[in-house]
Design an enzyme around this catalytic site. Structure first.
Site, PDB file in Angstrom:
ATOM      1  N   ASP A  12       0.838  -1.201   0.000  1.00 10.98           N
ATOM      2  CA  ASP A  12       0.000   0.000   0.000  1.00 10.98           C
ATOM      3  C   ASP A  12       0.876   1.255   0.000  1.00 10.98           C
ATOM      4  O   ASP A  12       2.004   1.220   0.486  1.00 10.98           O
ATOM      5  CB  ASP A  12      -0.904  -0.035   1.246  1.00 10.98           C
ATOM      6  CG  ASP A  12      -2.082   0.912   1.109  1.00 10.98           C
ATOM      7  OD1 ASP A  12      -2.312   1.457   0.014  1.00 10.98           O
ATOM      8  OD2 ASP A  12      -2.774   1.121   2.120  1.00 10.98           O
TER       9      ASP A  12
ATOM     10  N   HIS B 231       2.800   3.543  -8.865  1.00  7.46           N
ATOM     11  CA  HIS B 231       2.698   2.104  -9.149  1.00  7.46           C
ATOM     12  C   HIS B 231       3.949   1.607  -9.882  1.00  7.46           C
ATOM     13  O   HIS B 231       4.426   0.502  -9.636  1.00  7.46           O
ATOM     14  CB  HIS B 231       1.448   1.816  -9.983  1.00  7.46           C
ATOM     15  CG  HIS B 231       0.160   2.158  -9.279  1.00  7.46           C
ATOM     16  ND1 HIS B 231      -0.058   1.813  -7.960  1.00  7.46           N
ATOM     17  CD2 HIS B 231      -0.959   2.806  -9.684  1.00  7.46           C
ATOM     18  CE1 HIS B 231      -1.263   2.248  -7.600  1.00  7.46           C
ATOM     19  NE2 HIS B 231      -1.822   2.856  -8.624  1.00  7.46           N
TER      20      HIS B 231
ATOM     21  N   LEU C 211      12.190 -20.075  -4.762  1.00  6.30           N
ATOM     22  CA  LEU C 211      11.058 -19.359  -4.166  1.00  6.30           C
ATOM     23  C   LEU C 211       9.829 -19.402  -5.095  1.00  6.30           C
ATOM     24  O   LEU C 211       9.966 -19.336  -6.315  1.00  6.30           O
ATOM     25  CB  LEU C 211      11.493 -17.910  -3.931  1.00  6.30           C
ATOM     26  CG  LEU C 211      10.475 -16.911  -3.374  1.00  6.30           C
ATOM     27  CD1 LEU C 211      11.190 -15.916  -2.466  1.00  6.30           C
ATOM     28  CD2 LEU C 211       9.752 -16.146  -4.470  1.00  6.30           C
TER      29      LEU C 211
HETATM   30  C1  FPP Z   1      -1.743   0.297  -3.360  1.00 11.07           C
HETATM   31  O1  FPP Z   1      -1.334   1.630  -3.383  1.00 11.07           O
HETATM   32  C2  FPP Z   1      -1.206  -0.425  -4.471  1.00 11.07           C
HETATM   33  C3  FPP Z   1      -1.947  -0.968  -5.486  1.00 11.07           C
HETATM   34  C4  FPP Z   1      -3.402  -0.884  -5.559  1.00 11.07           C
HETATM   35  C5  FPP Z   1      -1.320  -1.669  -6.596  1.00 11.07           C
HETATM   36  C6  FPP Z   1      -0.009  -2.319  -6.290  1.00 11.07           C
HETATM   37  C7  FPP Z   1       0.516  -2.767  -7.551  1.00 11.07           C
HETATM   38  C8  FPP Z   1       1.796  -2.745  -7.909  1.00 11.07           C
HETATM   39  C9  FPP Z   1       2.942  -2.332  -7.073  1.00 11.07           C
HETATM   40  C10 FPP Z   1       2.079  -3.231  -9.264  1.00 11.07           C
HETATM   41  C11 FPP Z   1       2.154  -4.730  -9.261  1.00 11.07           C
HETATM   42  C12 FPP Z   1       2.565  -5.171 -10.576  1.00 11.07           C
HETATM   43  C13 FPP Z   1       3.074  -6.397 -10.912  1.00 11.07           C
HETATM   44  C14 FPP Z   1       3.474  -6.632 -12.324  1.00 11.07           C
HETATM   45  C15 FPP Z   1       3.251  -7.527  -9.946  1.00 11.07           C
HETATM   46  P1  FPP Z   1      -2.452   2.746  -3.408  1.00 11.07           P
HETATM   47  O2  FPP Z   1      -2.616   3.161  -4.829  1.00 11.07           O
HETATM   48  O3  FPP Z   1      -3.702   2.246  -2.759  1.00 11.07           O
HETATM   49  O4  FPP Z   1      -1.782   3.849  -2.566  1.00 11.07           O
HETATM   50  P2  FPP Z   1      -2.493   4.968  -1.679  1.00 11.07           P
HETATM   51  O5  FPP Z   1      -3.235   4.222  -0.596  1.00 11.07           O
HETATM   52  O6  FPP Z   1      -1.348   5.744  -1.164  1.00 11.07           O
HETATM   53  O7  FPP Z   1      -3.379   5.725  -2.600  1.00 11.07           O
END
Ligand code: FPP
Length: 248
Positions: free
Chosen positions: A16, A33, A127
């Site tokens: 997050d 992201h 892993l």
């Molecule tokens: C939460 O941050 C994160 C997500 C909803 C997406 C996480 C995804 C990635 C890191 C990409 C994964 C990709 C691959 C290819 C495995 P948020 O947007 O909710 O953050 P905030 O709470 O600060 O708004």
């Protein structure tokens, strides 16, 4: 620090804080992201070297479709871009990739690359990297019940799924293990440790069956800033806990 730590076998992460990371820098959320993907890429070989056997990450939830079209499209583009890099990294590190969640909702090219990632890494013995995409814990249980009901109707449920005389549930009833075999996480050990970044104290529909006895460690670090030292700090915190699984 590393050498004195007991390294958990199965670790799951709620990644997050990408949006907040971007906002702090005046950047669009998608850049958060993107930086989040870089954090995964760096962490994967390090987690493997530490001896973690299963690493599960919450990449996209069943609720994330509600975000703006721009943000959802941006995440899909990241999946596309990182699929190839992930295959290369997995091959180099003997990592097996599994995806949990309902992949049917993705575009055909993404489904194809998920299938390919799993197929081409299935014999790797290092892993296991589990990506939760279009994943929701309730949805996973719902789909498991549907699959079980279909098998039951067709007389295909294995006799092992039902309790014998010494089981903790009444003889003849479906056991927890028998049911868990229908979950997306069948054959993936329940997480010993669930880490959540960026401070929120919730499970957010992540592994709600599997995390029943997991230790939960929450760090204020935003996901794009999470690195090996942060992981070790979470494992150190995990090491301080005493796990009783409902006993005394
Ligand atoms: C939460 O941050 C994160 C997500 C909803 C997406 C996480 C995804 C990635 C890191 C990409 C994964 C990709 C691959 C290819 C495995 P948020 O947007 O909710 O953050 P905030 O709470 O600060 O708004």
């Amino acid at each position: 620090m590393e050498s004195n730590l007991h390294i958990p076998e199965s670790v799951a992460i709620i990644m997050d804080g990408n949006g907040r990371w971007a906002k702090k820098r005046g950047l669009p959320r998608t850049m958060g992201h993107k930086q989040g993907c870089t954090a995964i890429e760096k962490l994967l070989p390090e987690a493997s070297d530490l001896g973690i056997r299963y690493l599960t990450v919450y990449a996209f939830s069943t609720e994330n479709w509600k975000r703006s079209k721009d943000e959802v499209d941006g995440l899909m583009q990241l999946f596309r871009f990182y699929a190839g890099r992930l295959l290369k990294a997995a091959t180099e590190k003997n990592v097996r990739i599994r995806m949990i969640g309902d992949r049917r909702r993705f575009q055909p090219d993404i489904i194809e690359s998920i299938n390919r990632l799993e197929e081409e890494t299935k014999n790797n013995t290092g892993l296991t990297f589990v990506v939760a995409a279009n994943y929701g814990g309730r949805d996973e249980i719902r789909r498991a019940v549907m699959r079980y009901a279909e098998d039951y109707k067709a007389g295909r449920v294995s006799a092992d799924a039902f309790a014998g005389p010494d089981a903790k549930v009444p003889e003849g009833e479906l056991t927890e293990e028998g049911f868990a075999a229908y979950l997306d996480t069948a054959e993936i050990p329940d997480p010993d440790l669930v880490i959540r970044t960026s401070g929120e104290l919730r499970l957010s529909n992540f592994l709600i069956w599997e995390a029943a006895y997991s230790e939960i460690v929450v760090t204020d670090v935003l996901w794009p800033d999470f690195d090996k030292d942060e992981l070790l700090a979470c494992i150190a915190e995990f090491n301080k806990r005493s796990r009783r699984f409902g006993g005394v």
